[in-house]
Write a protein that holds these residues in place. Structure first.
Motif, PDB file in Angstrom:
ATOM      1  N   MET A   1       8.798 -34.947 -62.573  1.00  0.00           N
ATOM      2  CA  MET A   1       9.800 -34.264 -62.295  1.00  0.00           C
ATOM      3  C   MET A   1      10.369 -33.687 -63.493  1.00  0.00           C
ATOM      4  N   VAL A   2      10.550 -32.401 -63.640  1.00  0.00           N
ATOM      5  CA  VAL A   2      11.295 -31.711 -64.945  1.00  0.00           C
ATOM      6  C   VAL A   2      12.593 -31.278 -64.505  1.00  0.00           C
ATOM      7  N   ILE A   3      13.477 -31.526 -65.512  1.00  0.00           N
ATOM      8  CA  ILE A   3      14.911 -31.113 -65.583  1.00  0.00           C
ATOM      9  C   ILE A   3      15.270 -30.237 -66.624  1.00  0.00           C
ATOM     10  N   LEU A   4      15.654 -29.191 -66.415  1.00  0.00           N
ATOM     11  CA  LEU A   4      16.273 -28.260 -67.626  1.00  0.00           C
ATOM     12  C   LEU A   4      17.463 -28.077 -67.745  1.00  0.00           C
ATOM     13  N   ARG A   5      18.076 -27.910 -68.812  1.00  0.00           N
ATOM     14  CA  ARG A   5      19.368 -27.741 -69.077  1.00  0.00           C
ATOM     15  C   ARG A   5      19.323 -26.461 -70.340  1.00  0.00           C
ATOM     16  N   PHE A   6      19.958 -25.351 -70.045  1.00  0.00           N
ATOM     17  CA  PHE A   6      19.832 -24.246 -70.595  1.00  0.00           C
ATOM     18  C   PHE A   6      21.352 -23.741 -71.028  1.00  0.00           C
ATOM     19  N   LYS A   7      21.925 -23.683 -72.266  1.00  0.00           N
ATOM     20  CA  LYS A   7      23.442 -23.616 -72.363  1.00  0.00           C
ATOM     21  C   LYS A   7      23.423 -22.420 -73.215  1.00  0.00           C
ATOM     22  N   ILE A   8      24.208 -21.452 -73.201  1.00  0.00           N
ATOM     23  CA  ILE A   8      24.260 -20.199 -73.952  1.00  0.00           C
ATOM     24  C   ILE A   8      25.830 -19.950 -74.163  1.00  0.00           C
ATOM     25  N   HIS A   9      26.184 -19.343 -75.438  1.00  0.00           N
ATOM     26  CA  HIS A   9      27.571 -18.736 -75.809  1.00  0.00           C
ATOM     27  C   HIS A   9      27.394 -17.424 -76.063  1.00  0.00           C
TER      28      HIS A   9
ATOM     29  N   ARG B   1      36.531 -23.924 -69.134  1.00  0.00           N
ATOM     30  CA  ARG B   1      37.715 -23.800 -70.090  1.00  0.00           C
ATOM     31  C   ARG B   1      37.257 -22.866 -71.225  1.00  0.00           C
ATOM     32  N   ASP B   2      36.056 -22.192 -70.935  1.00  0.00           N
ATOM     33  CA  ASP B   2      35.359 -21.120 -72.000  1.00  0.00           C
ATOM     34  C   ASP B   2      34.587 -20.346 -71.237  1.00  0.00           C
ATOM     35  N   PRO B   3      35.031 -19.389 -70.706  1.00  0.00           N
ATOM     36  CA  PRO B   3      34.124 -18.257 -69.915  1.00  0.00           C
ATOM     37  C   PRO B   3      33.200 -17.680 -70.500  1.00  0.00           C
ATOM     38  N   ASP B   4      32.922 -17.735 -72.003  1.00  0.00           N
ATOM     39  CA  ASP B   4      32.133 -17.381 -72.580  1.00  0.00           C
ATOM     40  C   ASP B   4      30.820 -18.103 -72.775  1.00  0.00           C
ATOM     41  N   TRP B   5      30.792 -19.385 -72.297  1.00  0.00           N
ATOM     42  CA  TRP B   5      29.861 -20.305 -72.351  1.00  0.00           C
ATOM     43  C   TRP B   5      28.991 -20.442 -70.898  1.00  0.00           C
ATOM     44  N   PHE B   6      27.915 -20.613 -70.772  1.00  0.00           N
ATOM     45  CA  PHE B   6      27.262 -20.704 -69.270  1.00  0.00           C
ATOM     46  C   PHE B   6      26.047 -21.940 -69.685  1.00  0.00           C
TER      47      PHE B   6
ATOM     48  N   LEU C   1      24.410 -12.862 -77.501  1.00  0.00           N
ATOM     49  CA  LEU C   1      24.809 -14.490 -77.792  1.00  0.00           C
ATOM     50  C   LEU C   1      25.293 -14.464 -79.237  1.00  0.00           C
ATOM     51  N   VAL C   2      26.458 -15.229 -79.114  1.00  0.00           N
ATOM     52  CA  VAL C   2      27.039 -15.683 -80.583  1.00  0.00           C
ATOM     53  C   VAL C   2      26.093 -16.646 -81.339  1.00  0.00           C
ATOM     54  N   THR C   3      25.652 -17.629 -80.605  1.00  0.00           N
ATOM     55  CA  THR C   3      24.522 -18.502 -81.342  1.00  0.00           C
ATOM     56  C   THR C   3      23.230 -18.768 -80.362  1.00  0.00           C
ATOM     57  N   PRO C   4      22.289 -19.088 -81.088  1.00  0.00           N
ATOM     58  CA  PRO C   4      20.941 -19.109 -80.284  1.00  0.00           C
ATOM     59  C   PRO C   4      21.187 -20.158 -79.051  1.00  0.00           C
ATOM     60  N   PRO C   5      20.311 -19.897 -78.066  1.00  0.00           N
ATOM     61  CA  PRO C   5      20.400 -20.573 -76.823  1.00  0.00           C
ATOM     62  C   PRO C   5      20.110 -22.173 -77.147  1.00  0.00           C
ATOM     63  N   GLU C   6      20.773 -22.878 -76.304  1.00  0.00           N
ATOM     64  CA  GLU C   6      20.203 -24.538 -76.188  1.00  0.00           C
ATOM     65  C   GLU C   6      19.399 -24.666 -75.119  1.00  0.00           C
ATOM     66  N   ARG C   7      18.293 -25.106 -75.155  1.00  0.00           N
ATOM     67  CA  ARG C   7      17.217 -25.471 -74.106  1.00  0.00           C
ATOM     68  C   ARG C   7      16.911 -26.761 -74.377  1.00  0.00           C
ATOM     69  N   THR C   8      17.091 -27.612 -73.221  1.00  0.00           N
ATOM     70  CA  THR C   8      16.715 -29.260 -73.741  1.00  0.00           C
ATOM     71  C   THR C   8      15.809 -29.295 -72.084  1.00  0.00           C
TER      72      THR C   8
END
Length: 100
Positions: free
Chosen positions: A1-9, A45-50, A82-89
């Motif tokens: 099983m693979v779980i992905l978390r992708f966060k962007i600002h 709390r910060d709608p610019d983050w997804f 984006l403000v910063t590079p995406p975070e992908r885990t």
């Protein structure tokens, strides 16, 4: 099983456009064989983050989902949005209790 978390600002002036494009990924992603769960949400709390979270049966299902035209459209938007590079885990999990 693979779980992905992708966060962007997102840049504030790009957030609504980016949210609309992200929302277009959800339905086709959920229809892909091997996609167990797929969600994208704004941070309250910060709608610019997804944050996108997804669970796949295997890496092949992740690759199928990432090949969607909707995903490519969003990825093309990111450099200007984006403000910063995406975070992908990526996490790998097993349902086999003997591997714990």
């Amino acid at each position: 099983m693979v779980i992905l978390r992708f966060k962007i600002h997102s840049k504030p002036d790009k957030s609504d456009e980016l949210m609309a494009a992200l929302a277009e990924i959800i339905t086709p992603a959920r229809a892909i064989d091997g996609v167990i769960n797929f969600d994208i949400a704004r941070v309250l709390r910060d709608p610019d983050w997804f944050i996108a979270t997804a669970v796949y049966e295997d890496g092949a299902a992740l690759e199928r989902q990432e090949s969607l035209a909707e995903v490519h459209r969003v990825m093309a938007m990111l450099p200007e949005s984006l403000v910063t590079p995406p975070e992908r885990t990526i996490y790998y999990a097993s349902l086999d209790p003997t591997l714990a």
